[in-house]
Design a protein around this motif. Sequence first.
Motif, PDB file in Angstrom:
ATOM      1  N   GLN A 126       0.670  -1.239   0.072  1.00  0.00           N
ATOM      2  CA  GLN A 126       0.028  -0.113   0.019  1.00  0.00           C
ATOM      3  C   GLN A 126       0.742   1.162  -0.155  1.00  0.00           C
ATOM      4  N   GLY A 127       2.153   1.210   0.256  1.00  0.00           N
ATOM      5  CA  GLY A 127       2.986   2.078   0.225  1.00  0.00           C
ATOM      6  C   GLY A 127       3.659   2.366  -1.069  1.00  0.00           C
ATOM      7  N   VAL A 128       3.576   1.693  -2.031  1.00  0.00           N
ATOM      8  CA  VAL A 128       4.042   1.774  -3.306  1.00  0.00           C
ATOM      9  C   VAL A 128       3.058   2.672  -4.083  1.00  0.00           C
ATOM     10  N   PRO A 129       3.916   3.785  -4.694  1.00  0.00           N
ATOM     11  CA  PRO A 129       3.203   4.831  -5.461  1.00  0.00           C
ATOM     12  C   PRO A 129       2.332   4.218  -6.488  1.00  0.00           C
ATOM     13  N   ALA A 130       1.359   4.590  -6.754  1.00  0.00           N
ATOM     14  CA  ALA A 130       0.512   3.984  -8.091  1.00  0.00           C
ATOM     15  C   ALA A 130       1.046   4.773  -9.171  1.00  0.00           C
ATOM     16  N   GLU A 131       1.684   5.980  -9.166  1.00  0.00           N
ATOM     17  CA  GLU A 131       2.232   6.590 -10.397  1.00  0.00           C
ATOM     18  C   GLU A 131       3.394   5.695 -11.142  1.00  0.00           C
ATOM     19  N   LEU A 132       4.120   5.000 -10.345  1.00  0.00           N
ATOM     20  CA  LEU A 132       5.052   4.313 -10.702  1.00  0.00           C
ATOM     21  C   LEU A 132       4.585   3.091 -11.474  1.00  0.00           C
ATOM     22  N   ARG A 168       8.765  -7.098 -10.638  1.00  0.00           N
ATOM     23  CA  ARG A 168      10.199  -7.360 -10.472  1.00  0.00           C
ATOM     24  C   ARG A 168      10.773  -5.913 -10.194  1.00  0.00           C
ATOM     25  N   HIS A 169      10.556  -5.091 -11.065  1.00  0.00           N
ATOM     26  CA  HIS A 169      11.266  -3.773 -11.240  1.00  0.00           C
ATOM     27  C   HIS A 169      10.728  -2.498 -10.249  1.00  0.00           C
ATOM     28  N   VAL A 170       9.592  -2.779 -10.015  1.00  0.00           N
ATOM     29  CA  VAL A 170       8.906  -1.614  -9.153  1.00  0.00           C
ATOM     30  C   VAL A 170       8.610  -2.045  -7.829  1.00  0.00           C
ATOM     31  N   THR A 171       7.569  -3.114  -7.555  1.00  0.00           N
ATOM     32  CA  THR A 171       7.154  -3.362  -6.389  1.00  0.00           C
ATOM     33  C   THR A 171       7.892  -3.887  -5.526  1.00  0.00           C
ATOM     34  N   TRP A 172       9.143  -5.129  -6.093  1.00  0.00           N
ATOM     35  CA  TRP A 172       9.727  -5.806  -5.209  1.00  0.00           C
ATOM     36  C   TRP A 172      11.022  -4.938  -4.568  1.00  0.00           C
ATOM     37  N   VAL A 223      22.853 -13.336  14.753  1.00  0.00           N
ATOM     38  CA  VAL A 223      22.028 -13.587  13.103  1.00  0.00           C
ATOM     39  C   VAL A 223      21.349 -12.575  12.710  1.00  0.00           C
ATOM     40  N   SER A 224      20.776 -11.718  13.789  1.00  0.00           N
ATOM     41  CA  SER A 224      19.851 -10.843  13.492  1.00  0.00           C
ATOM     42  C   SER A 224      20.480  -9.356  13.238  1.00  0.00           C
ATOM     43  N   LEU A 225      21.707  -9.245  13.719  1.00  0.00           N
ATOM     44  CA  LEU A 225      22.423  -8.050  13.250  1.00  0.00           C
ATOM     45  C   LEU A 225      23.019  -8.171  11.933  1.00  0.00           C
ATOM     46  N   VAL A 226      23.628  -9.363  11.528  1.00  0.00           N
ATOM     47  CA  VAL A 226      24.146  -9.604  10.310  1.00  0.00           C
ATOM     48  C   VAL A 226      23.093  -9.403   9.181  1.00  0.00           C
ATOM     49  N   GLN A 227      21.907  -9.963   9.262  1.00  0.00           N
ATOM     50  CA  GLN A 227      20.876 -10.101   8.818  1.00  0.00           C
ATOM     51  C   GLN A 227      20.276  -8.537   8.321  1.00  0.00           C
ATOM     52  N   LEU A 228      20.191  -7.926   9.406  1.00  0.00           N
ATOM     53  CA  LEU A 228      19.713  -6.413   9.370  1.00  0.00           C
ATOM     54  C   LEU A 228      20.647  -5.706   8.618  1.00  0.00           C
ATOM     55  N   HIS A 229      22.091  -5.729   8.815  1.00  0.00           N
ATOM     56  CA  HIS A 229      22.711  -4.961   7.823  1.00  0.00           C
ATOM     57  C   HIS A 229      22.837  -5.298   6.501  1.00  0.00           C
ATOM     58  N   CYS A 230      22.574  -6.638   6.018  1.00  0.00           N
ATOM     59  CA  CYS A 230      22.588  -6.852   4.739  1.00  0.00           C
ATOM     60  C   CYS A 230      21.370  -6.423   4.096  1.00  0.00           C
ATOM     61  N   LEU A 231      20.190  -6.511   4.897  1.00  0.00           N
ATOM     62  CA  LEU A 231      18.766  -6.324   4.145  1.00  0.00           C
ATOM     63  C   LEU A 231      18.810  -4.713   4.335  1.00  0.00           C
ATOM     64  N   ARG A 232      19.135  -3.977   5.093  1.00  0.00           N
ATOM     65  CA  ARG A 232      18.965  -2.464   4.875  1.00  0.00           C
ATOM     66  C   ARG A 232      19.786  -2.119   3.817  1.00  0.00           C
ATOM     67  N   ALA A 233      20.969  -2.870   3.491  1.00  0.00           N
ATOM     68  CA  ALA A 233      21.736  -2.383   2.278  1.00  0.00           C
ATOM     69  C   ALA A 233      20.946  -2.198   1.016  1.00  0.00           C
ATOM     70  N   ARG A 234      19.892  -3.166   0.971  1.00  0.00           N
ATOM     71  CA  ARG A 234      19.228  -3.341  -0.381  1.00  0.00           C
ATOM     72  C   ARG A 234      18.002  -2.513  -0.399  1.00  0.00           C
ATOM     73  N   GLU A 235      17.636  -1.717   0.691  1.00  0.00           N
ATOM     74  CA  GLU A 235      16.411  -0.943   0.602  1.00  0.00           C
ATOM     75  C   GLU A 235      16.539   0.530   0.090  1.00  0.00           C
ATOM     76  N   VAL A 236      15.442   0.513  -0.960  1.00  0.00           N
ATOM     77  CA  VAL A 236      15.655   1.985  -1.578  1.00  0.00           C
ATOM     78  C   VAL A 236      14.326   2.618  -1.043  1.00  0.00           C
ATOM     79  N   PRO A 237      14.532   4.005  -1.322  1.00  0.00           N
ATOM     80  CA  PRO A 237      13.511   4.768  -0.877  1.00  0.00           C
ATOM     81  C   PRO A 237      12.430   4.776  -1.991  1.00  0.00           C
ATOM     82  N   ALA A 238      11.021   5.063  -1.379  1.00  0.00           N
ATOM     83  CA  ALA A 238      10.028   5.005  -2.383  1.00  0.00           C
ATOM     84  C   ALA A 238      10.031   6.340  -3.273  1.00  0.00           C
TER      85      ALA A 238
END
Length: 320
Positions: free
Chosen positions: A208-214, A230-234, A305-320
């Motif tokens: 619901q946070g993905v802009p419909a315009e995209l 694959r290229h917008v929602t994910w 495990v949580s700290l390593v996972q958080l570091h790796c996952l945060r690196a792939r986050e992109v702003p909407a």
Amino acid sequence: MTSTSEKAVPGTVGKAGDGPRTGSGRPVRRRDHTAPPWIFVVPALGVYALVVLYPSLAGVMYAFTDWSGIGGFSFTGLDNFRTLLDDSRALESVGNTLLLTSAVVVVQNGAGLLLALGVHTEIKSRALLRLIFFAPAVVSPVMVAILWKYVYNPDNGAGLNGVLGAIGLGGLRQDWLGDPSLALWSVAAMVVWQYAGYSMVVFLAGLQGVPAELHEAAKIDGAGSWQRFRHVTWPLLAPALTINLLLSTIGGLKLFDQVYAATNGGPGTSSETLSTVLYKEAFVYGKFGYSTAVALVLALFVAAVSLVQLHCLRAREVPA
């Protein structure tokens, strides 16, 4: 000219808004009777320290002792941790825990994503479907385990075996919780059924946070449904994925209720996890020192495990 009534009188108010002054003209300081904000936090901090911090720190200390739960104790250094490394049952439980966590994380989040995509549509029953899929997440884990013990009833005419027989798949009937090769995966299916709806809700919030315009722009450029996903929602679902993976990983590593209520770690040790091992060592065998050592290792492992996972996952986050 200033009239006599407008002249400042010592001990009274000088200019408007200056407040009362002393005879020498200095402003009078008023005492602030408002309590400092931190005073209101002290009761909660006291309860938290008594209920959480003190037992946690005491547990760290007891991990280096031979405490039996009552009476005195003596410090044994690293003996409990050496025992853990030589304990075949504990080492097997580590493997079971990792297998169970991997299955839960992958299947639960995959199912949650599919459910979120399914109810993130304009169908009229979407609100009811969201409620139905999320409902198991608020049920007690012990109640879920008891319910699924009926589903996994080994009798040919009961539960899942009865359904398989009714639809002509009687050859697939199994002793789901009594077979050492199936017990762990049966518990994993139980956990996935309960929490897939929770993952769905988190993914749904991300969708619901993905802009419909995209999506509209990608559609105009000729992108199909899969390409838009694959290229917008994910990519924009990365924050929701981070939350779901962290929660499911932590929950899987410390899973206890469903395992203990459904199989008690059996048959044999085929579904034993670190949480059930530390429980039995403490409350069945009375080895509280050893059990707190197991708990300390589990806590440190989950944190790492949580700290390593958080570091790796945060690196792939992109702003909407």
